[in-house]
Design a protein around this motif. Structure first.
Motif, short mmCIF file in Angstrom:
data_model
loop_
_atom_site.label_atom_id
_atom_site.label_comp_id
_atom_site.label_asym_id
_atom_site.label_seq_id
_atom_site.Cartn_x
_atom_site.Cartn_y
_atom_site.Cartn_z
N SER A 273 0.84 -1.20 0.00
CA SER A 273 0.00 0.00 0.00
C SER A 273 0.87 1.25 0.00
O SER A 273 2.08 1.19 0.26
CB SER A 273 -0.92 0.01 1.23
N ILE A 274 0.24 2.38 -0.28
CA ILE A 274 0.88 3.69 -0.23
C ILE A 274 -0.01 4.63 0.57
O ILE A 274 -1.14 4.27 0.93
CB ILE A 274 1.14 4.27 -1.64
N SER A 275 0.46 5.83 0.82
CA SER A 275 -0.32 6.78 1.61
C SER A 275 -1.53 7.29 0.84
O SER A 275 -1.46 7.52 -0.37
CB SER A 275 0.55 7.97 2.02
N ASP B 66 11.80 6.80 2.16
CA ASP B 66 11.07 7.83 2.90
C ASP B 66 11.60 7.95 4.33
O ASP B 66 11.77 9.06 4.84
CB ASP B 66 9.57 7.48 2.95
N PRO C 59 -1.62 0.95 -4.43
CA PRO C 59 -0.91 1.74 -5.45
C PRO C 59 -1.79 2.01 -6.66
O PRO C 59 -2.55 1.14 -7.12
CB PRO C 59 0.28 0.85 -5.82
N ILE D 102 -4.04 4.73 4.27
CA ILE D 102 -3.35 4.06 3.17
C ILE D 102 -4.34 3.69 2.08
O ILE D 102 -5.55 3.66 2.29
CB ILE D 102 -2.60 2.79 3.64
N ASN E 246 6.30 5.13 3.53
CA ASN E 246 5.88 4.05 2.65
C ASN E 246 7.01 3.05 2.40
O ASN E 246 6.76 1.87 2.17
CB ASN E 246 5.42 4.60 1.30
#
Length: 432
Positions: free
Chosen positions: A118-120, A140, A276, A273, A136
Motif C-alpha cells: 500500500s501507499i499513503s 522515505d 498503489p 493508506i 511508505n
C-alpha cells in the motif's frame, strides 16, 4: 523468459511466499519481482526514521535471499499485464544519470501473485503530498532521518541567539504508525542530545505533536489499549490532539478545520493508506480504495490464474468486512497461497477450505522498552490487554518470526545475537 510462478512485490507476504515456494520448487519455477534491491520489515520503518535502526544493517538483499531460498529475483517494477497471454512487463532500471542498467523485460507465467502493498492516502488534503513525508518505504524513512539531523543541527546553532530555539515535529494520524513514530522520536531525541546536540532540551526543544481526526488514537483497537498509549505518550511529553481534522498543509505549518494554524518544521503523514494507483491500469477488478478484488480463495475475481494478497487485496472476511491491512494477514495469506500453489505444482486439487483470516490481536511499540496491545483468545470477541515487558517480548518475536520465514531458524538466531552485539559497540542512533 519462462516462469511458472511469478510474485510481484517483496514485502512481508510476497517475500515469505517466494521463499517458501522457492525452497520447494526451485529458481526455474519461482520468480520474485520488486523495484528495490533489498527488503525491510515495514513495521520497523518508524525506527529507521528515528535513527534507532540502521537500514544498512537491517536490510536484506533480495539477491542474497533468492540465492539462499532457491527463487529468481527480477529487479524492476510491474508496468503492464497481458492477462490473456499470461505475460507481464517489468520496467527498465536506470542509473542516477539516466543510463539504462537493465532493459525492459517480459515474463510469462502460469500463476501470478500480486503483493505490492500500500501507499499513503492523502484524501485530497491540499499540500499533503508536497509538504509531508510518508513512511511508505525505506527511502522515505531515510529522508525523514536526514531531515531530522539537519533540523537538530540548525536548532543547536540558533541557541546562542534564540534561547527558545527548537523544532516542531507534527505527525498526522494516530494509528499504529503515528503512535510508534512519536514514541520512538521522543526516545531518540534524548539520545541525539547526548551525541552532540547538548544545548537542546529534548522534552522542551524537540516538540512532538500527534494529530488524530477520531475521538481517540488507535481507534480500531480496544479503548484500554488506546488509553494506555495516550498515557505513555503524555509521560514522554508528546502532545496528542484528537478530533483534529487537517485541511491544509504549507511548507512550515498546517491548518485544521477550526482554523488553528500550527508550526511544523517537519510533518509526517500517517493518516491512511490505499493500494498503489497503477493497479487500476492492469485490467483487473478493483474497489474504491484501488485494491484488487479477490475471492475467498485469494484469486482475482474472474481471473483464476492471478492471485493477490496483503494490503493491495480486497479480501472478503467475516461478517462481510474486508480483511484488515495488517502484516499478520499477509503472513496468513502467504501460507494459504503456498499450499494452493504447491498443490497445483503437484497436480493436486485446490485446498478444500477457503482462506479465513484469524485475528491474533495487535501490538503497538511505545519506544524501545514498552509495548501495549491486545491478544485475541480462541473465543470470539475475547481479548487480553497486555503491556510492558511481556508485550514487548511478543512484539519483538513478530519480527523474528518474519526473519525465520525468510532466513531460517539458525540464521535468524545468529542475526539476533549479532545485532545485539553491534548495538553495544556503536552509537545508539545513526548519526550520518
Amino acid at each position: 523468459m519462462k516462469n511458472k510462478i511469478v510474485i510481484v512485490g517483496g514485502g512481508a507476504g510476497g517475500l515469505e511466499l517466494a521463499c517458501k515456494l522457492g525452497r520447494k520448487l526451485g529458481r526455474e519455477q519461482v520468480s520474485l519481482v520488486d523495484c528495490r534491491l533489498y527488503h525491510i520489515w515495514k513495521p520497523s520503518l518508524h525506527e529507521v526514521a528515528a535513527g534507532t535502526l540502521d537500514i544498512h544493517q537491517e536490510g536484506l538483499s533480495y539477491q542474497m535471499l533468492a540465492h539462499d531460498n532457491g527463487f529468481t529475483f527480477v529487479y524492476g517494477a510491474l508496468t503492464a499485464l497481458e492477462s490473456a497471454s499470461k505475460r507481464l512487463t517489468v520496467s527498465a532500471v536506470r542509473g542516477d544519470s539516466g543510463e539504462t542498467i537493465l532493459p525492459e523485460r517480459h515474463l510469462e507465467y502460469s500463476a501470478l501473485c500480486i503483493a505490492v502493498g500500500s501507499i499513503s492516502n492523502y484524501f485530497g488534503v491540499p499540500g499533503a503530498r508536497e509538504h509531508t513525508i510518508s513512511l511508505n518505504a525505506t527511502d522515505d524513512a531515510e529522508r525523514f532521518r536526514l531531515k531530522l539531523l539537519e533540523l537538530l543541527a540548525m536548532a543547536e546553532l540558533r541557541k546562542d541567539l534564540q534561547p527558545d530555539a527548537g523544532l516542531d515535529i507534527v505527525i498526522i494520524g494516530g494509528g499504529a504508525t503515528g503512535v510508534e513514530l512519536a514514541a520512538e522520536l521522543r526516545e531518540a531525541s534524548g539520545v541525539y542530545a547526548d551525541y552532540g546536540f547538548r544545548r537542546l532540551d529534548p522534552a522542551k526543544d524537540v516538540r512532538i505533536t500527534l494529530l488524530e481526526g477520531a475521538p481517540r488514537i488507535l481507534a480500531p483497537l480496544p479503548e484500554r489499549v488506546s488509553s494506555a498509549a495516550a498515557r505513555l505518550l503524555a509521560k514522554r511529553h508528546v502532545t496528542v490532539v484528537t478530533g483534529c481534522r487537517v485541511v491544509d498543509i504549507q511548507a512550515n505549518s498546517l491548518t485544521d478545520a477550526e482554523g488553528l494554524t500550527r508550526p511544523a518544521d517537519i510533518c509526517v503523514w500517517a493518516a491512511g493508506i490505499k493500494a498503489p494507483d497503477f493497479l487500476q491500469t492492469l485490467g483487473l477488478p478493483t474497489n474504491k480504495a484501488g485494491q484488487i478484488e479477490v475471492t475467498d480463495r485469494l484469486n482475482v475475481t474472474g481471473f483464476p490464474d492471478i492471485y493477490a494478497l496483503g494490503d493491495c487485496a480486497a479480501c472478503p472476511g467475516a461478517e462481510g468486512r474486508l480483511v484488515p491491512p495488517r502484516a499478520q494477514a499477509a503472513h496468513q495469506q502467504a501460507d494459504y497461497l503456498n499450499d494452493t500453489l504447491l498443490r497445483q505444482a503437484d497436480g493436486k486439487p485446490a485446498p478444500d477450505k477457503p482462506y479465513a483470516y484469524r485475528d491474533y490481536g495487535s501490538l503497538v511499540s511505545i519506544g524501545q522498552q514498552t509495548t501495549v496491545g491486545s491478544l485475541m483468545g480462541s473465543l470470539k470477541g475475547l481479548s487480553w490487554f497486555v503491556e510492558g515487558l511481556f508485550a514487548r517480548t511478543m512484539y519483538v518475536s513478530l519480527h523474528l518470526m518474519h526473519h525465520q520465514a525468510v532466513l531460517g531458524t539458525m540464521r535468524t538466531g545468529v542475526l539476533a545475537v549479532g545485532r545485539f552485539l553491534v548495538k553495544r559497540t556503536t552509537a545508539l542512533v545513526k548519526l550520518h
